[in-house]
Design a protein around this motif. Structure first.
Motif, PDB file in Angstrom:
ATOM      1  N   ASP A 141      15.098 -49.368 127.909  1.00 32.93           N
ATOM      2  CA  ASP A 141      14.549 -48.461 128.908  1.00 32.93           C
ATOM      3  C   ASP A 141      13.042 -48.324 128.776  1.00 32.93           C
ATOM      4  N   LEU A 142      12.545 -48.570 127.569  1.00 34.23           N
ATOM      5  CA  LEU A 142      11.121 -48.383 127.290  1.00 34.23           C
ATOM      6  C   LEU A 142      10.657 -49.485 126.355  1.00 34.23           C
ATOM      7  N   ALA A 143       9.507 -50.078 126.663  1.00 30.25           N
ATOM      8  CA  ALA A 143       8.916 -51.098 125.798  1.00 30.25           C
ATOM      9  C   ALA A 143       7.565 -50.593 125.318  1.00 30.25           C
ATOM     10  N   LEU A 144       7.339 -50.664 124.018  1.00 28.52           N
ATOM     11  CA  LEU A 144       6.044 -50.335 123.431  1.00 28.52           C
ATOM     12  C   LEU A 144       5.378 -51.664 123.086  1.00 28.52           C
ATOM     13  N   VAL A 145       4.317 -51.978 123.796  1.00 25.91           N
ATOM     14  CA  VAL A 145       3.734 -53.318 123.719  1.00 25.91           C
ATOM     15  C   VAL A 145       2.228 -53.216 123.525  1.00 25.91           C
ATOM     16  N   TYR A 146       1.596 -54.372 123.347  1.00 27.00           N
ATOM     17  CA  TYR A 146       0.143 -54.414 123.203  1.00 27.00           C
ATOM     18  C   TYR A 146      -0.402 -55.711 123.766  1.00 27.00           C
ATOM     19  N   ARG A 162       1.680 -47.022 130.633  1.00 28.76           N
ATOM     20  CA  ARG A 162       0.860 -45.868 130.252  1.00 28.76           C
ATOM     21  C   ARG A 162       0.175 -46.183 128.933  1.00 28.76           C
ATOM     22  N   GLU A 163      -1.126 -46.035 128.919  1.00 26.88           N
ATOM     23  CA  GLU A 163      -1.898 -46.359 127.721  1.00 26.88           C
ATOM     24  C   GLU A 163      -1.549 -45.407 126.578  1.00 26.88           C
ATOM     25  N   LEU A 164      -1.430 -45.961 125.384  1.00 29.23           N
ATOM     26  CA  LEU A 164      -1.173 -45.156 124.192  1.00 29.23           C
ATOM     27  C   LEU A 164      -2.447 -45.003 123.367  1.00 29.23           C
ATOM     28  N   ARG A 270      -4.903 -53.064 122.622  1.00 30.45           N
ATOM     29  CA  ARG A 270      -4.540 -51.967 123.511  1.00 30.45           C
ATOM     30  C   ARG A 270      -3.019 -51.802 123.490  1.00 30.45           C
ATOM     31  N   ALA A 271      -2.580 -50.662 123.001  1.00 28.94           N
ATOM     32  CA  ALA A 271      -1.138 -50.377 122.959  1.00 28.94           C
ATOM     33  C   ALA A 271      -0.769 -49.523 124.159  1.00 28.94           C
ATOM     34  N   TYR A 272       0.389 -49.819 124.745  1.00 29.65           N
ATOM     35  CA  TYR A 272       0.829 -49.029 125.889  1.00 29.65           C
ATOM     36  C   TYR A 272       2.336 -49.043 126.013  1.00 29.65           C
ATOM     37  N   ARG A 286      11.740 -39.490 130.570  1.00 29.61           N
ATOM     38  CA  ARG A 286      10.584 -38.651 130.858  1.00 29.61           C
ATOM     39  C   ARG A 286      10.235 -37.780 129.663  1.00 29.61           C
ATOM     40  N   LEU A 287      11.256 -37.226 129.007  1.00 32.04           N
ATOM     41  CA  LEU A 287      11.024 -36.382 127.840  1.00 32.04           C
ATOM     42  C   LEU A 287      10.360 -37.172 126.719  1.00 32.04           C
ATOM     43  N   VAL A 288      10.853 -38.377 126.438  1.00 33.25           N
ATOM     44  CA  VAL A 288      10.276 -39.199 125.368  1.00 33.25           C
ATOM     45  C   VAL A 288       8.816 -39.519 125.675  1.00 33.25           C
ATOM     46  N   LEU A 289       8.526 -39.891 126.922  1.00 34.48           N
ATOM     47  CA  LEU A 289       7.146 -40.207 127.291  1.00 34.48           C
ATOM     48  C   LEU A 289       6.250 -38.984 127.155  1.00 34.48           C
ATOM     49  N   GLU A 290       6.758 -37.816 127.545  1.00 40.20           N
ATOM     50  CA  GLU A 290       5.968 -36.589 127.434  1.00 40.20           C
ATOM     51  C   GLU A 290       5.684 -36.249 125.985  1.00 40.20           C
ATOM     52  N   ARG A 291       6.687 -36.413 125.103  1.00 38.73           N
ATOM     53  CA  ARG A 291       6.487 -36.100 123.691  1.00 38.73           C
ATOM     54  C   ARG A 291       5.479 -37.066 123.052  1.00 38.73           C
ATOM     55  N   ILE A 292       5.571 -38.336 123.402  1.00 38.31           N
ATOM     56  CA  ILE A 292       4.615 -39.315 122.872  1.00 38.31           C
ATOM     57  C   ILE A 292       3.199 -38.961 123.310  1.00 38.31           C
TER      58      ILE A 292
END
Length: 302
Positions: A141-146, A162-164, A270-272, A286-292
């Motif tokens: 559902d979510l990929a943390l990539v760079y 979304r940029e991290l 650049r991590a996002y 949405r909750l996970v993205l908001e907490r991050i």
């Protein structure tokens, strides 16, 4: 089968008469009778049989009513799962590179478990190309990539990002290597190592793309001798004189290694976070993205 008709059948099994079902749901007895008859046609078998002046469920009707409990519960669970106003509940599958998991997920996972125990995280450690592929197949559902500013990753039109954070990277060289002149441009810094073997990432092409871009600015084609995923091993190879390669500037390095800063152009990782377009309306994601985002904002303000 019409879910509403299943609900009427279940109510009939519980109340025992069509009039009672009609009164309970604010319908007419005729409507209940017609809907049960339509359900019988849908399943292709009789669901009711005469019982004096009344009717009762046939054995098939009782079995279908039992299934209706499970079916209606699943439908309700699906409705709540997709309701953007509902309390988040569900499993969020996340594929990401190890640094992002440590830096962005580990700090928020304990808080999530306390405040939203119905939200579970399933973590898969993957480099960006692998994580993007999983996202395309809907396996996460979510990929943390760079990627790197010198080698932007192509992002599909149906994916949002979304940029991290961003991190400056430099050139990892042996500690006894001569220092570049003050103010030297990145092209000149890397050109001094044109004849050295180079080390790049074995599981992602962005690192090699950035190296080749830098080398082209320095007027040479790098000899890619080693492909290594583990940064600690990259440092060992650099310290041992086996080659040079990009390393993060903010990370402490092993003895025998130093990281030369690069400027004009600089090199930034650049991590996002990446997810399928529109999926952030799903409450658990949405909750996970908001907490991050909140954790990163707090860290930046600290």
């Amino acid at each position: 089968m019409d879910v509403r008709r299943l609900e009427l059948l279940l109510e009939l099994s519980r109340h025992g008469s069509m009039r009672a079902v009609a009164d309970e749901l604010g319908l007419t007895t005729s409507t209940v009778s017609q809907q049960i008859a339509a359900l019988a046609r849908e399943v292709g078998t009789a669901l009711l049989e005469p019982d004096g002046r009344r009717v009762r469920l046939t054995p098939a009707g009782h079995r279908l009513a039992g299934h209706a409990v499970t079916v209606l519960a699943a439908v309700e669970a699906a409705r709540l799962d997709l309701d953007p106003t509902a309390d988040p509940a569900g499993t969020v599958r996340i594929g990401g590179f190890s640094t992002a998991i440590r830096r962005s997920l580990v700090p928020v996972s304990a808080g999530l478990a306390r405040t939203h125990p119905l939200v579970r995280l399933h973590l898969l450690e993957h480099e960006p190309l692998e994580a993007f592929d999983l996202l395309a197949r809907d396996d996460v559902d979510l990929a943390l990539v760079y990627d790197y500013n010198l080698a932007p990753a192509p992002v599909r039109a149906d994916v949002e990002t979304r940029e991290l954070w961003t991190t400056a990277w430099g050139l990892g060289v042996p500690a006894d290597a001569p220092a570049p002149p003050a103010g030297a441009a990145a092209a000149d810094v890397v050109a001094a190592y044109a004849n050295r073997p180079w080390i790049v990432n074995s599981r992602n092409t962005a690192d090699e793309d950035a190296v080749r871009t830098l080398a082209s600015l320095g007027g040479f084609t790098p000899e890619i001798a080693h492909r290594i995923d583990d940064l600690a091993l990259v440092e060992e190879l650099v310290a041992g004189g086996y080659g040079v390669g990009l390393l993060p500037q903010e990370r402490p390095v092993a003895d025998g290694v130093r990281v030369l800063g690069l400027d004009g152009p600089d090199v930034r990782l650049r991590a996002y976070a990446a997810f399928r377009r529109g999926r952030d309306a799903w409450p658990p994601l949405r909750l996970v993205l908001e907490r991050i985002a909140a954790d990163l904002s707090g860290a930046a303000g600290a």
